[in-house]
Design a protein around this motif. Structure first.
Motif, PDB file in Angstrom:
ATOM      1  N   ALA A   1     -39.831  -9.350 -22.627  1.00 33.10           N
ATOM      2  CA  ALA A   1     -40.943  -8.377 -22.970  1.00 33.10           C
ATOM      3  C   ALA A   1     -40.445  -6.987 -22.845  1.00 33.10           C
ATOM      4  CB  ALA A   1     -42.154  -8.777 -22.221  1.00 33.10           C
ATOM      5  N   ALA A   2     -39.945  -6.622 -21.753  1.00 26.72           N
ATOM      6  CA  ALA A   2     -39.456  -5.217 -21.534  1.00 26.72           C
ATOM      7  C   ALA A   2     -38.491  -4.922 -22.545  1.00 26.72           C
ATOM      8  CB  ALA A   2     -38.660  -5.172 -20.227  1.00 26.72           C
ATOM      9  N   GLY A   3     -37.642  -5.757 -23.104  1.00 25.65           N
ATOM     10  CA  GLY A   3     -36.625  -5.577 -24.158  1.00 25.65           C
ATOM     11  C   GLY A   3     -37.377  -5.234 -25.564  1.00 25.65           C
ATOM     12  N   ARG A   4     -38.129  -6.113 -25.659  1.00 21.67           N
ATOM     13  CA  ARG A   4     -39.129  -5.942 -26.955  1.00 21.67           C
ATOM     14  C   ARG A   4     -39.825  -4.384 -26.716  1.00 21.67           C
ATOM     15  NH1 ARG A   4     -40.583 -10.997 -26.005  1.00 21.67           N
ATOM     16  NH2 ARG A   4     -42.583 -10.286 -25.315  1.00 21.67           N
ATOM     17  N   LEU A   5     -40.404  -3.846 -25.818  1.00 23.53           N
ATOM     18  CA  LEU A   5     -40.819  -2.669 -25.650  1.00 23.53           C
ATOM     19  C   LEU A   5     -39.957  -1.569 -25.654  1.00 23.53           C
ATOM     20  CD1 LEU A   5     -43.163  -3.409 -22.577  1.00 23.53           C
ATOM     21  CD2 LEU A   5     -43.960  -2.751 -25.038  1.00 23.53           C
ATOM     22  N   ALA A   6     -38.731  -1.676 -25.156  1.00 22.70           N
ATOM     23  CA  ALA A   6     -37.709  -0.894 -25.307  1.00 22.70           C
ATOM     24  C   ALA A   6     -37.046  -0.650 -26.701  1.00 22.70           C
ATOM     25  CB  ALA A   6     -36.331  -1.371 -24.401  1.00 22.70           C
ATOM     26  N   ALA A   7     -36.913  -1.792 -27.549  1.00 21.10           N
ATOM     27  CA  ALA A   7     -36.496  -1.608 -28.681  1.00 21.10           C
ATOM     28  C   ALA A   7     -37.337  -0.994 -29.540  1.00 21.10           C
ATOM     29  CB  ALA A   7     -36.163  -3.330 -29.354  1.00 21.10           C
ATOM     30  N   ALA A   8     -39.031  -1.122 -29.115  1.00 18.87           N
ATOM     31  CA  ALA A   8     -39.870  -0.349 -30.115  1.00 18.87           C
ATOM     32  C   ALA A   8     -39.923   1.019 -29.655  1.00 18.87           C
ATOM     33  CB  ALA A   8     -41.050  -0.900 -29.933  1.00 18.87           C
ATOM     34  N   GLY A   9     -39.167   1.534 -28.705  1.00 20.26           N
ATOM     35  CA  GLY A   9     -39.084   2.954 -28.311  1.00 20.26           C
ATOM     36  C   GLY A   9     -40.384   3.037 -27.367  1.00 20.26           C
ATOM     37  N   ASP A  10     -41.145   2.083 -26.897  1.00 24.07           N
ATOM     38  CA  ASP A  10     -42.244   2.391 -25.952  1.00 24.07           C
ATOM     39  C   ASP A  10     -41.666   2.713 -24.413  1.00 24.07           C
ATOM     40  OD1 ASP A  10     -44.102   2.169 -28.067  1.00 24.07           O
ATOM     41  OD2 ASP A  10     -44.270  -0.123 -27.712  1.00 24.07           O
ATOM     42  N   VAL A  11     -40.685   1.964 -24.268  1.00 24.45           N
ATOM     43  CA  VAL A  11     -40.272   2.287 -22.664  1.00 24.45           C
ATOM     44  C   VAL A  11     -38.570   2.310 -22.717  1.00 24.45           C
ATOM     45  CG1 VAL A  11     -42.184   0.898 -21.585  1.00 24.45           C
ATOM     46  CG2 VAL A  11     -40.069  -0.271 -22.405  1.00 24.45           C
ATOM     47  N   GLU A  12     -38.222   2.747 -21.615  1.00 23.49           N
ATOM     48  CA  GLU A  12     -36.837   2.672 -21.431  1.00 23.49           C
ATOM     49  C   GLU A  12     -36.446   1.854 -20.275  1.00 23.49           C
ATOM     50  OE1 GLU A  12     -34.976   7.021 -22.648  1.00 23.49           O
ATOM     51  OE2 GLU A  12     -35.850   6.764 -20.546  1.00 23.49           O
ATOM     52  N   VAL A  13     -35.495   0.974 -20.098  1.00 24.67           N
ATOM     53  CA  VAL A  13     -35.024   0.182 -19.071  1.00 24.67           C
ATOM     54  C   VAL A  13     -33.791   0.692 -18.467  1.00 24.67           C
ATOM     55  CG1 VAL A  13     -34.289  -2.101 -18.636  1.00 24.67           C
ATOM     56  CG2 VAL A  13     -36.005  -1.934 -20.419  1.00 24.67           C
ATOM     57  N   THR A  14     -33.930   1.040 -17.206  1.00 24.22           N
ATOM     58  CA  THR A  14     -32.758   1.642 -16.393  1.00 24.22           C
ATOM     59  C   THR A  14     -32.163   0.797 -15.327  1.00 24.22           C
ATOM     60  OG1 THR A  14     -34.398   2.447 -14.649  1.00 24.22           O
ATOM     61  CG2 THR A  14     -33.845   3.589 -16.920  1.00 24.22           C
ATOM     62  N   GLN A  15     -31.161   0.752 -15.038  1.00 25.74           N
ATOM     63  CA  GLN A  15     -30.231   0.306 -13.712  1.00 25.74           C
ATOM     64  C   GLN A  15     -29.592   1.524 -13.034  1.00 25.74           C
ATOM     65  OE1 GLN A  15     -27.617  -2.782 -14.537  1.00 25.74           O
ATOM     66  NE2 GLN A  15     -28.727  -4.113 -13.062  1.00 25.74           N
ATOM     67  N   ARG A  16     -29.891   1.754 -11.896  1.00 24.64           N
ATOM     68  CA  ARG A  16     -29.435   2.709 -10.966  1.00 24.64           C
ATOM     69  C   ARG A  16     -29.417   4.110 -11.865  1.00 24.64           C
ATOM     70  NH1 ARG A  16     -25.440  -1.140 -11.347  1.00 24.64           N
ATOM     71  NH2 ARG A  16     -25.517  -2.322  -9.595  1.00 24.64           N
ATOM     72  N   GLY A  17     -30.534   4.145 -12.373  1.00 19.17           N
ATOM     73  CA  GLY A  17     -31.005   5.527 -13.025  1.00 19.17           C
ATOM     74  C   GLY A  17     -30.453   5.699 -14.710  1.00 19.17           C
ATOM     75  N   ALA A  18     -29.594   4.792 -15.018  1.00 18.76           N
ATOM     76  CA  ALA A  18     -29.026   4.859 -16.454  1.00 18.76           C
ATOM     77  C   ALA A  18     -29.785   3.921 -17.322  1.00 18.76           C
ATOM     78  CB  ALA A  18     -27.580   4.641 -16.394  1.00 18.76           C
ATOM     79  N   VAL A  19     -30.122   4.378 -18.532  1.00 19.23           N
ATOM     80  CA  VAL A  19     -30.574   3.353 -19.539  1.00 19.23           C
ATOM     81  C   VAL A  19     -29.576   2.396 -19.774  1.00 19.23           C
ATOM     82  CG1 VAL A  19     -31.602   3.446 -21.843  1.00 19.23           C
ATOM     83  CG2 VAL A  19     -32.189   5.293 -20.422  1.00 19.23           C
ATOM     84  N   VAL A  20     -30.015   1.342 -19.833  1.00 17.91           N
ATOM     85  CA  VAL A  20     -29.125  -0.132 -20.168  1.00 17.91           C
ATOM     86  C   VAL A  20     -29.993  -0.998 -21.193  1.00 17.91           C
ATOM     87  CG1 VAL A  20     -28.203  -0.068 -17.940  1.00 17.91           C
ATOM     88  CG2 VAL A  20     -30.256  -1.448 -18.146  1.00 17.91           C
ATOM     89  N   ASP A  21     -29.409  -1.884 -21.651  1.00 14.20           N
ATOM     90  CA  ASP A  21     -29.850  -3.071 -22.685  1.00 14.20           C
ATOM     91  C   ASP A  21     -30.171  -3.896 -21.534  1.00 14.20           C
ATOM     92  OD1 ASP A  21     -30.437  -4.884 -24.141  1.00 14.20           O
ATOM     93  OD2 ASP A  21     -28.570  -4.904 -25.231  1.00 14.20           O
ATOM     94  N   VAL A  22     -31.470  -4.266 -21.339  1.00 16.97           N
ATOM     95  CA  VAL A  22     -31.958  -5.520 -20.648  1.00 16.97           C
ATOM     96  C   VAL A  22     -31.310  -6.663 -20.774  1.00 16.97           C
ATOM     97  CG1 VAL A  22     -34.221  -6.002 -21.762  1.00 16.97           C
ATOM     98  CG2 VAL A  22     -33.999  -6.406 -19.406  1.00 16.97           C
ATOM     99  N   ALA A  23     -30.876  -6.958 -22.056  1.00 15.66           N
ATOM    100  CA  ALA A  23     -30.191  -8.426 -22.458  1.00 15.66           C
ATOM    101  C   ALA A  23     -29.042  -8.457 -22.093  1.00 15.66           C
ATOM    102  CB  ALA A  23     -30.182  -8.412 -23.828  1.00 15.66           C
TER     103      ALA A  23
END
Length: 68
Positions: free
Chosen positions: A32-54
């Motif tokens: 779900a986080a990946g779908r929201l990120a793909a739509a531009g509604d959220v950013e998924v981050t790891q250690r402050g950097a935007v990442v691909d949740v997949a």
């Protein structure tokens, strides 16, 4: 204190749905986080950097997109 309906990471959402067996919900929460990120509604981050949740391994965070 967390606001109702506000989540920092997919595990927060999974725990809100099922506090006892939340781990089984993690694949769906990350998808779900990946779908929201793909739509531009959220950013998924790891250690402050935007990442691909997949492809990210380990804990990730979800935030509103930065508007540059």
């Amino acid at each position: 204190m967390r606001r109702t309906g506000s989540f920092d990471c997919p595990s927060d959402a999974a725990r809100a749905v099922d506090p006892e067996d939340w781990r089984r919900l993690m694949p769906a929460a990350r998808e779900a986080a990946g779908r929201l990120a793909a739509a531009g509604d959220v950013e998924v981050t790891q250690r402050g950097a935007v990442v691909d949740v997949a492809t990210a391994r380990g804990p990730v965070r979800i935030r509103r997109p930065s508007r540059n």
